[in-house]
Design an enzyme around this catalytic site. Structure first.
Site, mmCIF file in Angstrom:
data_model
loop_
_atom_site.group_PDB
_atom_site.id
_atom_site.type_symbol
_atom_site.label_atom_id
_atom_site.label_comp_id
_atom_site.label_asym_id
_atom_site.label_seq_id
_atom_site.Cartn_x
_atom_site.Cartn_y
_atom_site.Cartn_z
ATOM 1 N N ASN A 1 -11.434 -2.041 6.156
ATOM 2 C CA ASN A 1 -10.270 -1.723 5.807
ATOM 3 C C ASN A 1 -9.753 -0.375 5.436
ATOM 4 O O ASN A 1 -8.464 -0.117 4.897
ATOM 5 C CB ASN A 1 -9.793 -2.897 4.510
ATOM 6 C CG ASN A 1 -10.657 -2.296 3.360
ATOM 7 O OD1 ASN A 1 -11.454 -1.547 3.215
ATOM 8 N ND2 ASN A 1 -10.107 -3.062 1.798
ATOM 9 N N ASP B 1 -12.721 -4.294 -0.141
ATOM 10 C CA ASP B 1 -12.257 -5.300 -0.821
ATOM 11 C C ASP B 1 -13.199 -5.861 -2.038
ATOM 12 O O ASP B 1 -12.934 -6.489 -3.043
ATOM 13 C CB ASP B 1 -11.830 -6.443 0.259
ATOM 14 C CG ASP B 1 -10.737 -6.259 0.923
ATOM 15 O OD1 ASP B 1 -9.671 -5.596 0.591
ATOM 16 O OD2 ASP B 1 -10.679 -6.781 1.877
ATOM 17 N N SER C 1 0.876 -1.384 0.110
ATOM 18 C CA SER C 1 0.012 0.071 -0.215
ATOM 19 C C SER C 1 0.793 1.271 -0.120
ATOM 20 O O SER C 1 0.506 2.340 -0.672
ATOM 21 C CB SER C 1 -1.041 -0.041 1.071
ATOM 22 O OG SER C 1 -1.906 -1.190 0.953
ATOM 23 N N THR D 1 -4.744 -3.588 7.958
ATOM 24 C CA THR D 1 -4.758 -4.922 7.204
ATOM 25 C C THR D 1 -4.540 -5.750 8.486
ATOM 26 O O THR D 1 -4.711 -5.498 9.688
ATOM 27 C CB THR D 1 -3.548 -4.762 6.199
ATOM 28 O OG1 THR D 1 -3.418 -6.323 5.464
ATOM 29 C CG2 THR D 1 -2.157 -4.415 6.723
ATOM 30 N N LYS E 1 -8.262 -5.985 11.114
ATOM 31 C CA LYS E 1 -9.629 -5.485 10.355
ATOM 32 C C LYS E 1 -10.805 -5.863 11.134
ATOM 33 O O LYS E 1 -11.764 -5.048 11.139
ATOM 34 C CB LYS E 1 -9.645 -6.521 8.821
ATOM 35 C CG LYS E 1 -8.581 -6.220 7.837
ATOM 36 C CD LYS E 1 -9.126 -6.666 6.470
ATOM 37 C CE LYS E 1 -8.013 -6.399 5.547
ATOM 38 N NZ LYS E 1 -8.458 -7.249 4.225
ATOM 39 N N ILE F 1 -7.536 -14.566 -7.006
ATOM 40 C CA ILE F 1 -7.270 -13.416 -6.281
ATOM 41 C C ILE F 1 -5.760 -13.375 -5.537
ATOM 42 O O ILE F 1 -5.358 -12.394 -5.387
ATOM 43 C CB ILE F 1 -8.232 -12.982 -4.994
ATOM 44 C CG1 ILE F 1 -8.287 -14.133 -3.939
ATOM 45 C CG2 ILE F 1 -9.819 -12.946 -5.612
ATOM 46 C CD1 ILE F 1 -8.873 -13.426 -2.759
ATOM 47 N N ALA G 1 -13.674 -19.586 2.000
ATOM 48 C CA ALA G 1 -14.580 -19.048 2.793
ATOM 49 C C ALA G 1 -14.057 -18.347 3.730
ATOM 50 O O ALA G 1 -14.323 -17.878 5.047
ATOM 51 C CB ALA G 1 -15.471 -19.887 3.387
ATOM 52 N N GLY G 2 -12.721 -17.870 3.336
ATOM 53 C CA GLY G 2 -12.142 -16.798 4.591
ATOM 54 C C GLY G 2 -12.517 -15.534 4.275
ATOM 55 O O GLY G 2 -13.507 -14.951 3.806
ATOM 56 N N GLY G 3 -11.718 -14.394 4.662
ATOM 57 C CA GLY G 3 -12.100 -13.080 4.912
ATOM 58 C C GLY G 3 -12.318 -12.565 3.606
ATOM 59 O O GLY G 3 -13.101 -11.904 3.208
ATOM 60 N N ALA G 4 -11.306 -13.029 2.590
ATOM 61 C CA ALA G 4 -11.574 -12.288 1.223
ATOM 62 C C ALA G 4 -12.655 -12.739 0.449
ATOM 63 O O ALA G 4 -13.351 -12.227 -0.189
ATOM 64 C CB ALA G 4 -10.313 -12.863 0.491
HETATM 65 N N1 LIG Z 1 -6.072 -9.753 -4.598
HETATM 66 C C1 LIG Z 1 -6.338 -9.198 -3.329
HETATM 67 O O1 LIG Z 1 -6.456 -7.895 -3.182
HETATM 68 C C2 LIG Z 1 -6.273 -9.947 -2.349
HETATM 69 C C3 LIG Z 1 -7.052 -9.541 -1.090
HETATM 70 C C4 LIG Z 1 -7.171 -10.424 0.023
HETATM 71 C C5 LIG Z 1 -6.657 -11.730 0.145
HETATM 72 N N2 LIG Z 1 -5.895 -12.088 -1.038
HETATM 73 C C6 LIG Z 1 -5.354 -13.529 -1.048
HETATM 74 O O2 LIG Z 1 -6.627 -14.482 -1.177
HETATM 75 C C7 LIG Z 1 -6.105 -15.442 -0.082
HETATM 76 C C8 LIG Z 1 -7.146 -15.745 0.825
HETATM 77 O O3 LIG Z 1 -7.130 -14.469 1.846
HETATM 78 P P1 LIG Z 1 -7.992 -14.468 3.138
HETATM 79 O O4 LIG Z 1 -7.648 -13.416 3.783
HETATM 80 O O5 LIG Z 1 -9.386 -15.004 2.739
HETATM 81 O O6 LIG Z 1 -7.289 -15.646 4.004
HETATM 82 P P2 LIG Z 1 -8.059 -16.605 4.992
HETATM 83 O O7 LIG Z 1 -9.069 -15.914 5.785
HETATM 84 O O8 LIG Z 1 -6.938 -17.482 6.061
HETATM 85 O O9 LIG Z 1 -8.725 -17.989 4.362
HETATM 86 C C9 LIG Z 1 -7.885 -18.802 3.617
HETATM 87 C C10 LIG Z 1 -8.800 -19.716 2.849
HETATM 88 O O10 LIG Z 1 -7.875 -20.818 1.964
HETATM 89 C C11 LIG Z 1 -8.315 -22.118 2.565
HETATM 90 N N3 LIG Z 1 -7.111 -22.974 2.574
HETATM 91 C C12 LIG Z 1 -6.170 -22.620 3.046
HETATM 92 N N4 LIG Z 1 -5.180 -23.696 2.752
HETATM 93 C C13 LIG Z 1 -6.060 -24.686 2.170
HETATM 94 C C14 LIG Z 1 -5.662 -25.809 1.776
HETATM 95 N N5 LIG Z 1 -4.401 -26.668 2.200
HETATM 96 N N6 LIG Z 1 -6.552 -26.545 1.306
HETATM 97 C C15 LIG Z 1 -7.873 -26.011 1.050
HETATM 98 N N7 LIG Z 1 -8.167 -24.912 1.324
HETATM 99 C C16 LIG Z 1 -7.334 -24.056 2.085
HETATM 100 C C17 LIG Z 1 -8.924 -21.868 3.819
HETATM 101 O O11 LIG Z 1 -10.064 -23.023 4.031
HETATM 102 P P3 LIG Z 1 -10.351 -23.419 5.252
HETATM 103 O O12 LIG Z 1 -11.527 -22.671 5.853
HETATM 104 O O13 LIG Z 1 -10.854 -24.753 5.206
HETATM 105 O O14 LIG Z 1 -9.045 -23.262 6.264
HETATM 106 C C18 LIG Z 1 -9.975 -20.516 3.636
HETATM 107 O O15 LIG Z 1 -10.972 -20.803 2.777
HETATM 108 C C19 LIG Z 1 -4.707 -15.404 0.310
HETATM 109 O O16 LIG Z 1 -3.903 -16.165 -0.770
HETATM 110 C C20 LIG Z 1 -4.449 -13.864 0.037
HETATM 111 O O17 LIG Z 1 -3.136 -13.405 -0.196
HETATM 112 C C21 LIG Z 1 -5.948 -11.412 -2.230
#
Ligand SMILES: NC(=O)c1ccc[n+]([C@@H]2O[C@H](COP(=O)([O-])OP(=O)(O)OC[C@H]3O[C@@H](n4cnc5c(N)ncnc54)[C@H](OP(=O)(O)O)[C@@H]3O)[C@@H](O)[C@H]2O)c1
Length: 279
Positions: free
Chosen positions: A92, A108, A22, A67, A71, A223, A135-138
Site C-alpha cells: 500500500n 496497514d 488520503s 488502494t 494492492k 476497523i 479474513a479479508g485483506g484488512a
Molecule cells: N480503518 C481502516 O484503516 C481500514 C482499512 C482497511 C479496511 N477497513 C474496513 O474494513 C472492512 C474490511 O475491509 P477488507 O478490505 O478486508 O474487505 P474484504 O477483503 O472484502 O473482506 C471483507 C470481510 O467482511 C466479511 N463479510 C462481508 N459481508 C459479510 C456478511 N454479510 N456476513 C459476514 N461476514 C461478511 C467477509 O467475509 P467472507 O470472507 O465470508 O466474504 C470478509 O471477512 C471494510 O469495512 C473496510 O472499510 C478499514
C-alpha cells in the site's frame, strides 16, 4: 502552502479513487508542517496500473500510496517488497529510491497497532487471546501485526471458512479458526476483539454478536469507521469495555509514507481526526 517548482510530489493510485481520504489527510499534514509538497489522487484503471506505476520515477514522484484494486498488483510490480508486505500479499506504500527503483511496503498492520496504542494507552498484544472477525485483506494485515506483536492466541472467525483457512495457512502463528456460528463463544477469555468484516458499516448488514461472554477487561476495536461509533463499539462501551474506533488505523497507516516522501513523522491529533471527518 502552495507548492513551488521544487515541491516533492506523491499521490494515491486507486480505481475509483474519488472516495479516498488520503489527499485530504496528507494535504493537512503538508500544510501543518509547512512542507513544499503535493499529494494528489491518481485515478488509474487496472489495465494501465503497471505502466503508470513504473512511470513514477520518470515523473519525479517521491512515491505513492496504493488502494483498491491495485494492492496485489503493486506487490508484483515493485522492485523490492519488504517481507511484511510479501507475507500479507499486498503493497500500500511505495517509495522511489534515489536510483529510480521502487520499494514497496504494507503499513496497514502498523496503522492498526499504532491506533490501539494511541487509543488505549498500555495496550499490549501479548496480554491475552485476540478474536478477529473477518479474513479479508484488512484482517490479513492486522493479524500479521498481532502475530509479530506477540499475541499468544488469535481466534479467526469468518463467514467463509475456506478464506480463514487460507489466511491461517499463509500467516501461521498462534491462529486457530472458529466457525462463524460459534462467534459468541469465541469471546470467552479474550483480551482483544476486533471487527475486520464489513458488517456494521453504513449500507452493509448489522454485526450480530452478543457480547455477554466477553470479559469486561477486553479492548474492543472496530476497523469500520463509517459510522465512527459502530453499533459494536456502542454496545461494548455501554457494558464497560474500553473501545477504539477505526479512523486512527487509516490515519496512522499513512505516517510511514509521509515520513519517507516529505521527511517529517506526522502526528495523529484530534484536529486531524476532525478535519478528515469533516470531508
Ligand atoms: N480503518 C481502516 O484503516 C481500514 C482499512 C482497511 C479496511 N477497513 C474496513 O474494513 C472492512 C474490511 O475491509 P477488507 O478490505 O478486508 O474487505 P474484504 O477483503 O472484502 O473482506 C471483507 C470481510 O467482511 C466479511 N463479510 C462481508 N459481508 C459479510 C456478511 N454479510 N456476513 C459476514 N461476514 C461478511 C467477509 O467475509 P467472507 O470472507 O465470508 O466474504 C470478509 O471477512 C471494510 O469495512 C473496510 O472499510 C478499514
Amino acid at each position: 502552502m502552495i507548492p513551488s517548482g521544487k515541491a516533492r510530489v506523491a499521490g494515491v493510485f486507486g480505481w475509483p479513487v474519488g472516495h479516498s481520504k488520503s489527499p485530504r489527510l496528507h494535504g493537512y499534514w503538508l500544510d501543518r508542517y509547512k512542507i513544499d509538497g503535493a499529494y494528489i489522487p491518481l485515478p488509474v484503471a487496472p489495465e494501465n496500473f503497471i505502466e503508470a506505476l513504473r512511470a513514477l520515477p520518470r515523473l519525479g514522484f517521491a512515491g505513492a500510496n496504493v488502494t483498491l484494486p491495485h494492492k496485489e498488483a503493486a506487490l508484483a510490480a515493485v522492485d523490492r517488497a519488504d517481507p511484511h508486505a510479501r507475507r500479507i500479499g499486498a503493497v500500500n506504500t511505495i517509495v522511489t529510491a534515489p536510483d529510480g527503483t521502487l520499494d514497496g511496503s504494507n503499513t496497514d498492520g502498523y496503522g492498526f497497532l499504532e491506533n490501539l496504542r494511541q487509543g488505549a494507552p498500555g495496550f499490549d498484544a501479548a496480554a491475552g487471546p485476540a478474536v478477529v472477525l473477518g479474513a479479508g485483506g484488512a484482517a490479513r494485515a492486522l493479524i500479521a501485526a498481532l502475530i509479530d506483536a506477540g499475541a499468544p492466541e488469535i481466534r479467526v472467525v469468518n463467514r467463509t471458512p475456506e478464506r480463514a483457512e487460507k489466511l491461517i495457512e499463509a500467516l501461521g502463528g498462534p491462529c486457530r479458526m472458529v466457525p462463524w456460528a460459534e462467534r459468541a463463544a469465541a469471546l470467552d477469555g479474550a483480551a482483544l476483539l476486533v471487527n475486520a468484516t464489513r458488517l456494521g458499516m453504513a449500507g452493509q448488514g448489522p454485526l450480530d454478536l452478543p457480547l455477554d461472554g466477553l470479559p469486561k477487561s477486553a479492548l474492543v476495536n472496530d476497523i469500520v469507521y463509517a459510522p465512527l461509533e459502530t453499533p459494536l463499539l456502542k454496545s461494548a462501551k455501554a457494558r464497560g469495555n474500553r473501545t477504539v474506533d477505526g479512523l486512527g488505523m487509516l490515519l496512522h497507516q499513512a505516517r510511514p509514507g509521509f515520513r519517507a516522501w516529505f521527511g517529517v513523522d506526522p502526528e495523529v491529533t484530534p484536529a486531524l481526526r476532525a478535519f478528515v471527518l469533516a470531508d
